[in-house]
Design an enzyme around this catalytic site. Sequence first.
Site, PDB file in Angstrom:
ATOM      1  N   LYS A 114       0.875  -1.314   0.108  1.00  0.00           N
ATOM      2  CA  LYS A 114       0.081   0.002  -0.040  1.00  0.00           C
ATOM      3  C   LYS A 114       0.672   1.187  -0.146  1.00  0.00           C
ATOM      4  O   LYS A 114       0.539   2.240  -0.604  1.00  0.00           O
ATOM      5  CB  LYS A 114      -1.128   0.163   1.074  1.00  0.00           C
ATOM      6  CG  LYS A 114      -2.094  -1.054   0.958  1.00  0.00           C
ATOM      7  CD  LYS A 114      -3.486  -0.829   1.398  1.00  0.00           C
ATOM      8  CE  LYS A 114      -4.284  -1.689   1.020  1.00  0.00           C
ATOM      9  NZ  LYS A 114      -5.525  -1.947   1.434  1.00  0.00           N
ATOM     10  N   LYS A 196      -3.509 -10.881  -7.239  1.00  0.00           N
ATOM     11  CA  LYS A 196      -4.584 -11.188  -6.532  1.00  0.00           C
ATOM     12  C   LYS A 196      -5.985 -10.268  -6.887  1.00  0.00           C
ATOM     13  O   LYS A 196      -5.684  -9.127  -7.352  1.00  0.00           O
ATOM     14  CB  LYS A 196      -4.254 -10.655  -4.995  1.00  0.00           C
ATOM     15  CG  LYS A 196      -5.397 -10.546  -3.989  1.00  0.00           C
ATOM     16  CD  LYS A 196      -5.009 -10.362  -2.772  1.00  0.00           C
ATOM     17  CE  LYS A 196      -5.799  -8.695  -2.475  1.00  0.00           C
ATOM     18  NZ  LYS A 196      -6.179  -8.296  -1.133  1.00  0.00           N
ATOM     19  N   LYS A 199     -10.375  -5.065  -5.638  1.00  0.00           N
ATOM     20  CA  LYS A 199     -11.621  -4.131  -6.063  1.00  0.00           C
ATOM     21  C   LYS A 199     -10.953  -2.819  -6.313  1.00  0.00           C
ATOM     22  O   LYS A 199     -11.479  -1.900  -6.935  1.00  0.00           O
ATOM     23  CB  LYS A 199     -12.664  -3.687  -4.886  1.00  0.00           C
ATOM     24  CG  LYS A 199     -12.059  -3.250  -3.385  1.00  0.00           C
ATOM     25  CD  LYS A 199     -12.874  -3.141  -2.290  1.00  0.00           C
ATOM     26  CE  LYS A 199     -12.451  -3.037  -1.118  1.00  0.00           C
ATOM     27  NZ  LYS A 199     -12.591  -4.217   0.036  1.00  0.00           N
TER      28      LYS A 199
END
Length: 334
Positions: A114, A196, A199
């Site tokens: 992140k 992965k 969203k």
Amino acid sequence: MEDKKVLFSAIQPSGILTIGNYLGALKNFKKLQNDYNSIFSLADLHTLTVSQDPATLRKNIYELTALYIACGLDPEQSIIFAQSHVSAHTELAWVLNTICYPGELSRMTQFKDKSRKHEDNINMGLMDYPVLMASDILLYQTELVPIGADQKQHLELTRDLAIRFNNKYSETFKIPEPYVAKTGARVMSLQDPTRKMSKSDENINAFISMDDDTDTIIRKFKRAVTDSDNRIIFSSEKPGISNLLTIYSLFANKTIEEAEKEFEGAGYGDFKLKVGEAVASVIEPIRLEKNKLLQNKDYLDEVLANGANKAERLAYKTLAKVYRKIGLVPRKRI
Ligand code: ATP
Ligand code: LTN
């Protein structure tokens, strides 16, 4: 609450969920909820670790509450609540911060990912995220935590912190176990099956959202990246086909072997269509039910209010114990 073990899990209301979230988390919540005293939280404070638009966040919180119920979580039987409604979560996180070391947090895979993705906003919360998650879990004397594979590292840290606290101040927390399903714990992107499904992917063809209608679902599967070989078998050399087989088997309630047999000799086009149909047949009723629930905000507010009341009682029991053990003087009510 009945004399069962405690199950706790949470999802961030950070957007419309994907079938990855559904297979890795939600579907297992539903499967396990009867066998445990189940607590399902909306990790709304966790979402603040990346920049949020306030109006969108508010909307996403109702979306996730409605989705929990539409997926079969029962607010009468289980506790459904928003993390920010029970302030014990941030209070215990502060105490746990004092026994957690920066090195333990800076090496977390999610923090590194992140930080790379949000270079302009590497804030303290992003690094501290797993400590708040540990607090969520430990407040309820949780024994089982259903999560997708990407959250396992955070659960390891939760266990380490619980053991560290117990060793320093005597037995206080139960040590939780992860529940990671054998298949479906890591659903991959439809456009790059080595990554992965997420969203927040910029390419909307990479994921199936729980809001996609049947036509969209079928179209996205049709475009899914596979390979030039023509066999429908599960193999590490065929990540695209293996991902589709996994998705199919979980939505059609079949084993991988049964799915392989069913599609022996079939072409990729046919196979992809069948996967799309299997997914749509499960997603469609959930989406319609969720949208119906969203019309009734009062009901959703009531679910969250009841959930917070129940969660609060349990959480403050643990927090009071923690405060007492570390030497804080209990507040006298006068
Ligand atoms: P983002 O991709 O935006 O960072 P996310 O999709 O990972 O978010 P979370 O709220 O962090 O969403 O995850 C909710 C739950 O869904 C977690 O238990 C997580 O492990 C699980 N999960 C997320 N993505 C997948 C996936 N591709 N396959 C299986 N489980 C997943
Ligand atoms: N980090 C989790 C969400 C989460 C969670 C939790 C999961 C917050 N607190 C406690 C299990 C238990 C995620 O899904 N990304």
